[in-house]
Design a protein around this motif. Structure first.
Motif, mmCIF file in Angstrom:
data_model
loop_
_atom_site.group_PDB
_atom_site.id
_atom_site.type_symbol
_atom_site.label_atom_id
_atom_site.label_comp_id
_atom_site.label_asym_id
_atom_site.label_seq_id
_atom_site.Cartn_x
_atom_site.Cartn_y
_atom_site.Cartn_z
ATOM 1 N N LEU A 143 0.848 -1.186 0.000
ATOM 2 C CA LEU A 143 0.000 0.000 0.000
ATOM 3 C C LEU A 143 0.886 1.239 0.000
ATOM 4 O O LEU A 143 1.748 1.399 0.863
ATOM 5 C CB LEU A 143 -0.901 0.003 1.234
ATOM 6 N N LYS A 144 0.703 2.116 -1.004
ATOM 7 C CA LYS A 144 1.534 3.309 -1.135
ATOM 8 C C LYS A 144 0.659 4.551 -1.269
ATOM 9 O O LYS A 144 -0.509 4.464 -1.644
ATOM 10 C CB LYS A 144 2.429 3.208 -2.378
ATOM 11 N N THR A 145 1.287 5.694 -0.974
ATOM 12 C CA THR A 145 0.592 6.943 -1.265
ATOM 13 C C THR A 145 0.717 7.245 -2.749
ATOM 14 O O THR A 145 1.671 6.824 -3.416
ATOM 15 C CB THR A 145 1.192 8.118 -0.460
ATOM 16 N N LEU A 146 -0.254 7.989 -3.274
ATOM 17 C CA LEU A 146 -0.179 8.430 -4.659
ATOM 18 C C LEU A 146 0.984 9.399 -4.835
ATOM 19 O O LEU A 146 1.425 10.053 -3.888
ATOM 20 C CB LEU A 146 -1.486 9.119 -5.049
ATOM 21 N N SER A 147 1.501 9.503 -6.061
ATOM 22 C CA SER A 147 2.632 10.391 -6.332
ATOM 23 C C SER A 147 2.264 11.851 -6.117
ATOM 24 O O SER A 147 3.106 12.670 -5.746
ATOM 25 C CB SER A 147 3.120 10.200 -7.771
ATOM 26 N N ARG A 148 1.019 12.186 -6.405
ATOM 27 C CA ARG A 148 0.521 13.542 -6.216
ATOM 28 C C ARG A 148 -0.868 13.469 -5.600
ATOM 29 O O ARG A 148 -1.488 12.403 -5.546
ATOM 30 C CB ARG A 148 0.433 14.271 -7.561
ATOM 31 N N ASN A 149 -1.374 14.631 -5.169
ATOM 32 C CA ASN A 149 -2.746 14.667 -4.659
ATOM 33 C C ASN A 149 -3.726 14.261 -5.755
ATOM 34 O O ASN A 149 -3.512 14.526 -6.937
ATOM 35 C CB ASN A 149 -3.088 16.076 -4.157
ATOM 36 N N LEU A 150 -4.782 13.576 -5.368
ATOM 37 C CA LEU A 150 -5.821 13.155 -6.307
ATOM 38 C C LEU A 150 -7.160 13.600 -5.737
ATOM 39 O O LEU A 150 -7.629 13.081 -4.735
ATOM 40 C CB LEU A 150 -5.793 11.633 -6.487
ATOM 41 N N ASN A 151 -7.772 14.575 -6.381
ATOM 42 C CA ASN A 151 -9.015 15.165 -5.887
ATOM 43 C C ASN A 151 -10.122 15.052 -6.916
ATOM 44 O O ASN A 151 -9.873 15.128 -8.119
ATOM 45 C CB ASN A 151 -8.819 16.658 -5.554
#
Length: 326
Positions: A143-151
């Motif tokens: 489980l990883k964070t996205l490379s950038r914000n995703l809105n």
């Protein structure tokens, strides 16, 4: 660059959406003391830029002016803007270069480089705005964070939902983190799968069009790409697929070798939507936007490194015009 302002389209039933990678839009105005931004020199401007630690220096006055001229010329209801250097940078850009014409949305989440996907929404028509963010993806078993914000940003008017926007800036192919995955195909594949999942979730609860826009960092329309598996069996199409554009017409990014010869002209930026919404879209007014010269003439694609250096960003904007009443 000279800009002719077009008559705004959405005074009744037409809306315009634009995605535009604004290339490291950092803008700190803490040292600004009322200088005339129309006449200030680059040397004078440089003295106002942060010059300490890891703080990013301001984008050049030439580039900032060029970005503003393009945005004002396109005159969209809403912009999806990858590579914004945080909320305050976009807020300052709106205030000092766009006459505060827009509402600013930036969720500062997940970015390794300190750049985010920002949104500008035209104040003139007083759209109601909702924004929800998503942070996690699964890459393999991890489980990883996205490379950038995703809105997901929803625009409504008088309680009627007009459209939903999903701003995208997928992981770059540059290996800045010494990863074993040389160009991060697995990360982009997981990020795009997450975006399709979010699209489908929103779609199940709305009749309004959903536009997925931004910098995908690879060409979705090249067959056989590992990253695009998740959209192959969907009804999502890009504006240039609807227009049946040539490879040159759909290009949003040109890369040059150090000697100046063209290496590749490709589409890295996309505006995707479910093909069932195709009848809403004005194909004539939608597509790639080209920067203009001082006479208002389109400059087209850059044919040399010098021509590219005159652009305010290394990416070209994409525009969709649609009728929200059909």
């Amino acid at each position: 660059i000279y800009i002719v302002l077009f008559t705004h389209l959405s005074y009744n039933k037409i809306m315009k959406i634009c995605t535009f990678n604004v290339l490291n839009l950092f803008l700190n105005m803490d040292k600004y003391d009322g200088q005339d931004l129309n006449t200030i020199t680059e040397l004078e401007w440089a003295t106002l830029s942060p010059n300490f630690g890891d703080v990013q220096r301001n984008k050049s006055i030439f580039e900032l002016t060029g970005l503003a001229q393009a945005i004002l010329d396109i005159n969209a209801d809403a912009y999806i803007l990858p590579e914004v250097g945080g909320y305050h940078s976009l807020k300052n850009f709106n205030e000092y270069f766009l006459n505060s014409q827009y509402k600013v949305i930036v969720k500062e989440e997940n970015s390794f480089r300190g750049i985010f996907v920002g949104y500008l929404v035209k104040k003139e028509f007083d759209y109601e705005i909702e924004s929800f963010s998503h942070e996690k993806i699964k890459v393999g078993e991890e489980l990883k964070t996205l490379s950038r914000n995703l809105n997901v940003v929803t625009l409504s008017k008088d309680k009627k939902v007009l459209c939903h926007l999903i701003g995208v800036h997928l992981k770059s192919q540059r290996n800045d983190e010494k990863s074993k995955d040389i160009d991060f195909m697995d990360v982009r594949e997981a990020e795009l799968a997450k975006i399709v999942e979010i699209h489908d979730r929103v779609s199940a609860n709305t009749t309004a069009p959903i536009f997925i826009g931004g910098d995908f960092n690879f060409d979705l329309l090249v067959s056989g790409r590992q990253e695009s598996k998740s959209i192959l069996n969907t009804d999502l199409i890009d504006i240039h697929q609807l227009k049946q554009s040539s490879d040159r017409e759909r290009c949003t990014f040109v890369f040059f070798q150090s000697m100046g010869s063209v290496v590749v002209k490709q589409q890295l930026d996309f505006l995707l939507f479910d093909k069932k919404f195709s009848p809403l879209i004005d194909k004539q007014l939608s597509g790639t936007y080209y920067f203009k010269n001082e006479y208002g003439d389109s400059l087209g694609l850059p044919e040399s490194r010098f021509e590219k250096s005159l652009m305010p960003s290394d990416h070209l904007p994409l525009v969709i015009v649609f009728d929200h009443t059909k």
